[in-house]
Design a protein around this motif. Structure first.
Motif, PDB file in Angstrom:
ATOM      1  N   ILE A 257     -45.087  -8.843  50.308  1.00 11.72           N
ATOM      2  CA  ILE A 257     -45.398  -9.281  48.830  1.00 11.72           C
ATOM      3  C   ILE A 257     -47.421  -9.679  49.284  1.00 11.72           C
ATOM      4  O   ILE A 257     -47.456 -10.322  49.952  1.00 11.72           O
ATOM      5  CB  ILE A 257     -45.279 -10.484  48.419  1.00 11.72           C
ATOM      6  CG1 ILE A 257     -43.807  -9.691  47.474  1.00 11.72           C
ATOM      7  CG2 ILE A 257     -45.883 -10.038  46.485  1.00 11.72           C
ATOM      8  CD1 ILE A 257     -43.087 -11.084  47.023  1.00 11.72           C
ATOM      9  N   LEU A 258     -48.549  -9.293  48.397  1.00  9.18           N
ATOM     10  CA  LEU A 258     -49.243  -9.481  48.618  1.00  9.18           C
ATOM     11  C   LEU A 258     -50.388  -9.924  47.398  1.00  9.18           C
ATOM     12  O   LEU A 258     -50.203  -9.927  46.590  1.00  9.18           O
ATOM     13  CB  LEU A 258     -50.223  -8.726  48.986  1.00  9.18           C
ATOM     14  CG  LEU A 258     -52.335  -9.200  49.345  1.00  9.18           C
ATOM     15  CD1 LEU A 258     -52.127  -9.185  50.434  1.00  9.18           C
ATOM     16  CD2 LEU A 258     -52.596  -7.375  49.719  1.00  9.18           C
ATOM     17  N   ASN A 259     -50.660 -10.930  47.404  1.00  4.27           N
ATOM     18  CA  ASN A 259     -51.702 -11.542  46.808  1.00  4.27           C
ATOM     19  C   ASN A 259     -53.038 -11.146  46.733  1.00  4.27           C
ATOM     20  O   ASN A 259     -53.729 -11.736  47.606  1.00  4.27           O
ATOM     21  CB  ASN A 259     -51.526 -13.558  47.050  1.00  4.27           C
ATOM     22  CG  ASN A 259     -52.992 -14.207  46.628  1.00  4.27           C
ATOM     23  OD1 ASN A 259     -54.360 -14.178  46.285  1.00  4.27           O
ATOM     24  ND2 ASN A 259     -52.921 -15.900  46.805  1.00  4.27           N
ATOM     25  N   ILE A 260     -53.124 -10.865  46.179  1.00  2.00           N
ATOM     26  CA  ILE A 260     -54.923  -9.684  46.463  1.00  2.00           C
ATOM     27  C   ILE A 260     -56.020 -11.170  44.941  1.00  2.00           C
ATOM     28  O   ILE A 260     -55.480 -11.116  43.889  1.00  2.00           O
ATOM     29  CB  ILE A 260     -55.449  -8.480  45.031  1.00  2.00           C
ATOM     30  CG1 ILE A 260     -54.537  -7.340  46.074  1.00  2.00           C
ATOM     31  CG2 ILE A 260     -56.545  -8.381  45.034  1.00  2.00           C
ATOM     32  CD1 ILE A 260     -53.851  -5.946  45.751  1.00  2.00           C
ATOM     33  N   LYS A 261     -56.882 -11.567  45.901  1.00  2.00           N
ATOM     34  CA  LYS A 261     -57.818 -12.427  45.416  1.00  2.00           C
ATOM     35  C   LYS A 261     -59.593 -11.485  45.932  1.00  2.00           C
ATOM     36  O   LYS A 261     -59.419 -11.556  46.898  1.00  2.00           O
ATOM     37  CB  LYS A 261     -58.264 -13.339  46.161  1.00  2.00           C
ATOM     38  CG  LYS A 261     -57.532 -14.444  45.624  1.00  2.00           C
ATOM     39  CD  LYS A 261     -57.854 -16.039  46.344  1.00  2.00           C
ATOM     40  CE  LYS A 261     -56.281 -16.889  45.950  1.00  2.00           C
ATOM     41  NZ  LYS A 261     -56.913 -17.992  46.970  1.00  2.00           N
ATOM     42  N   PRO A 262     -59.792 -10.893  44.425  1.00  2.00           N
ATOM     43  CA  PRO A 262     -61.038  -9.930  44.622  1.00  2.00           C
ATOM     44  C   PRO A 262     -62.323 -10.455  46.018  1.00  2.00           C
ATOM     45  O   PRO A 262     -62.456  -9.742  46.577  1.00  2.00           O
ATOM     46  CB  PRO A 262     -61.621  -9.072  43.369  1.00  2.00           C
ATOM     47  CG  PRO A 262     -60.237  -9.258  43.013  1.00  2.00           C
ATOM     48  CD  PRO A 262     -59.054 -10.794  42.944  1.00  2.00           C
ATOM     49  N   GLY A 263     -62.362 -11.773  45.265  1.00  2.00           N
ATOM     50  CA  GLY A 263     -63.022 -12.769  46.738  1.00  2.00           C
ATOM     51  C   GLY A 263     -62.554 -12.313  48.009  1.00  2.00           C
ATOM     52  O   GLY A 263     -63.831 -12.530  48.579  1.00  2.00           O
ATOM     53  N   ARG A 264     -61.732 -12.967  48.397  1.00  2.00           N
ATOM     54  CA  ARG A 264     -61.147 -12.640  49.665  1.00  2.00           C
ATOM     55  C   ARG A 264     -61.647 -11.516  50.150  1.00  2.00           C
ATOM     56  O   ARG A 264     -61.467 -11.409  51.757  1.00  2.00           O
ATOM     57  CB  ARG A 264     -60.028 -13.374  48.720  1.00  2.00           C
ATOM     58  CG  ARG A 264     -59.546 -13.624  50.820  1.00  2.00           C
ATOM     59  CD  ARG A 264     -57.534 -13.861  50.748  1.00  2.00           C
ATOM     60  NE  ARG A 264     -57.440 -12.820  50.838  1.00  2.00           N
ATOM     61  CZ  ARG A 264     -56.254 -12.219  49.467  1.00  2.00           C
ATOM     62  NH1 ARG A 264     -55.260 -13.100  48.935  1.00  2.00           N
ATOM     63  NH2 ARG A 264     -55.599 -11.309  49.413  1.00  2.00           N
ATOM     64  N   VAL A 285     -48.075  -6.378  44.840  1.00  2.00           N
ATOM     65  CA  VAL A 285     -49.047  -7.622  44.321  1.00  2.00           C
ATOM     66  C   VAL A 285     -49.824  -8.114  43.158  1.00  2.00           C
ATOM     67  O   VAL A 285     -48.854  -7.891  42.585  1.00  2.00           O
ATOM     68  CB  VAL A 285     -50.077  -6.153  44.916  1.00  2.00           C
ATOM     69  CG1 VAL A 285     -50.540  -5.887  46.023  1.00  2.00           C
ATOM     70  CG2 VAL A 285     -50.789  -6.186  43.279  1.00  2.00           C
ATOM     71  N   TRP A 286     -50.076  -9.423  43.475  1.00  2.00           N
ATOM     72  CA  TRP A 286     -50.284 -10.115  42.170  1.00  2.00           C
ATOM     73  C   TRP A 286     -51.463 -11.019  42.538  1.00  2.00           C
ATOM     74  O   TRP A 286     -52.244 -10.941  43.355  1.00  2.00           O
ATOM     75  CB  TRP A 286     -49.254 -11.470  41.994  1.00  2.00           C
ATOM     76  CG  TRP A 286     -48.913 -12.253  42.934  1.00  2.00           C
ATOM     77  CD1 TRP A 286     -48.083 -11.476  43.889  1.00  2.00           C
ATOM     78  CD2 TRP A 286     -49.903 -13.864  43.155  1.00  2.00           C
ATOM     79  NE1 TRP A 286     -48.322 -13.225  44.692  1.00  2.00           N
ATOM     80  CE2 TRP A 286     -48.689 -13.948  44.555  1.00  2.00           C
ATOM     81  CE3 TRP A 286     -50.490 -14.334  42.606  1.00  2.00           C
ATOM     82  CZ2 TRP A 286     -49.300 -15.810  45.048  1.00  2.00           C
ATOM     83  CZ3 TRP A 286     -50.888 -15.254  43.308  1.00  2.00           C
ATOM     84  CH2 TRP A 286     -50.242 -16.544  43.943  1.00  2.00           C
ATOM     85  N   MET A 287     -52.386 -11.429  41.096  1.00  2.00           N
ATOM     86  CA  MET A 287     -53.935 -11.524  41.037  1.00  2.00           C
ATOM     87  C   MET A 287     -53.532 -12.748  41.516  1.00  2.00           C
ATOM     88  O   MET A 287     -53.291 -13.755  40.954  1.00  2.00           O
ATOM     89  CB  MET A 287     -54.292 -11.113  39.788  1.00  2.00           C
ATOM     90  CG  MET A 287     -55.495 -11.513  39.684  1.00  2.00           C
ATOM     91  SD  MET A 287     -56.342 -10.630  40.953  1.00  2.00           S
ATOM     92  CE  MET A 287     -57.135  -9.366  40.425  1.00  2.00           C
ATOM     93  N   GLY A 288     -54.055 -13.440  42.824  1.00  2.00           N
ATOM     94  CA  GLY A 288     -54.406 -14.601  42.875  1.00  2.00           C
ATOM     95  C   GLY A 288     -55.613 -15.332  42.020  1.00  2.00           C
ATOM     96  O   GLY A 288     -56.575 -14.451  41.013  1.00  2.00           O
ATOM     97  N   GLY A 289     -55.787 -16.549  42.484  1.00  2.00           N
ATOM     98  CA  GLY A 289     -56.837 -17.353  41.691  1.00  2.00           C
ATOM     99  C   GLY A 289     -57.876 -18.304  42.501  1.00  2.00           C
ATOM    100  O   GLY A 289     -56.995 -19.024  43.471  1.00  2.00           O
TER     101      GLY A 289
END
Ligand code: OSB
Ligand code: MG
Length: 367
Positions: A257-264, A285-289
């Motif tokens: 599974i991937l945490n997508i954080k667009p900032g990272r 995937v899921w949206m990180g924060g």
């Protein structure tokens, strides 16, 4: 589009309570807000940094430098589009959160110029997003249980707790006893090492949805070894900082599974490529924060309407900051959902009074 004016604000936003993770303690959110003006339109973006390089190598000061000294001088007076930004970003190594600050302002501006809500630019379809909560480390397990109880009463759809060595198994076992089989996951924020993987293997008994980033912030190989030893899916966060790293990690089976954080990742454009690659490889995937302000969270909310965001993320109402800088507030329905705004851009207005109140440094440049 020709950028007529750029404003950059360094903000220190107080949290209601300190947020404690495996990498340390956050008391204020130190971020950079970028605003780009073109042809009478204004776009807003956020570089959601921290006060020191404790999550990744960046912090609010490096992002200020990269944005004001390196990125802005290269876009003023230029006719910019996403290809221009992609090339510019490839010339500056790393500093992904800083790049997101500028790129997210560009996307807000572009969607306002096209008179569309931001999510439509990326082909997002969902009209509402399920909310998940991220609960920090506490010395007192009763406090974590209480926070889960409150989140459950508000109908959050997924519960994430922060763990670190010595603050894991008993807590998870208490949660399972009290709340049964709730959708539970944990985030170690790279606080374990390969020498204490037995502690991680023991967590396999608790039917966790996943373990997020157990090992070093830049490791892929040992995550791959660990994944062979446990059935609980490993989700990577800190380690995946580019499309290339994502590809390699999938090849090595270092994550399920991937945490997508667009900032990272260095922006929404590269995040879209990572999203599409994961969809092809059947990695949900899921949206990180990162405890964003409303501006950053609004961007994440829009982006998480893409189809491979199949797992509930760290998206929720903005309730960890004492005061926010957008209006209206991001609110969650009784069903634990947030509806996507239909107005152009991020769909929220900027609370200029609060933006000025929490601003510690300001820079502006015109063509
Ligand atoms: O690892 O997901 C993380 C906050 C700050 C830095 C890193 C992380 C977090 C969170 C909170 O878990 C997520 C959120 O609700 O914004
Ligand atoms: Mg994380």
């Amino acid at each position: 589009m020709i950028i007529d004016n750029v404003s950059v604000f360094q903000l220190k936003l107080p949290l209601k309570k300190p947020f404690i993770t495996g990498f340390g303690r956050i008391e204020n959110k130190d971020i950079i807000i970028v605003s780009l003006k073109s042809n009478g339109f204004v776009g807003w973006g956020e570089a959601s940094t921290l006060y020191a390089p404790i999550y990744n190598h960046e912090d609010v000061f490096t992002a200020w430098h990269v944005i004001t000294d390196l990125l802005i001088p290269r876009i003023l007076k230029k006719d910019i589009d996403i290809n221009f930004l992609e090339k510019l970003f490839s010339e500056i190594k790393g500093h992904n959160i800083a790049k997101m600050g500028l790129e997210s302002a560009f996307w807000d501006l572009k969607s306002k110029m096209n008179n569309k809500p931001l999510f439509k630019l990326f082909g997002g379809r969902k009209k509402e997003i399920k909310c998940g909560v991220s609960i920090g480390i506490s010395k007192n397990p009763a406090e974590v249980l209480e926070k889960i109880r409150i989140a459950q009463a508000k109908n959050y759809h997924r519960f994430k707790i922060k763990i670190k060595p010595g603050n894991d198994k008993e807590l998870i076992s208490l949660i399972r006893k009290e709340f049964g089989d709730i959708p539970l996951m944990c985030d170690a924020n790279s606080s374990y090492s390969f020498n204490n993987i037995n502690e991680l293997i023991e967590l396999d008994d608790y039917n966790l949805m996943m373990i997020e980033q157990p090992l070093s912030h830049d490791d892929i190989i040992n995550h791959s070894f660990l994944q062979k030893k446990i059935k609980t899916p490993i989700c990577l966060d800190e380690s995946i900082t580019s499309l290339d790293k994502c590809e390699k990690a999938i090849k090595l089976k270092a994550l399920k599974i991937l945490n997508i954080k667009p900032g990272r990742m260095g922006g929404l454009n590269v995040s879209k490529k990572v999203h599409d690659l994961c969809m092809k490889k059947e990695i949900p995937v899921w949206m990180g924060g990162m405890l964003e302000s409303g501006i950053g969270k609004a961007h994440l909310l829009h982006f998480s309407t893409l189809p491979n965001f199949k797992i509930v993320g760290d998206i929720g109402p903005q309730n960890y900051l004492k005061e926010d800088i957008i209006e209206p507030k991001i609110t969650m329905s009784e069903e634990g959902m947030i509806s996507l705004p239909e107005t152009p851009g991020i769909g929220f207005s900027i609370n200029m009074k609060n933006l000025k109140k929490f601003c510690v440094k300001h820079f502006t440049a015109s063509k």
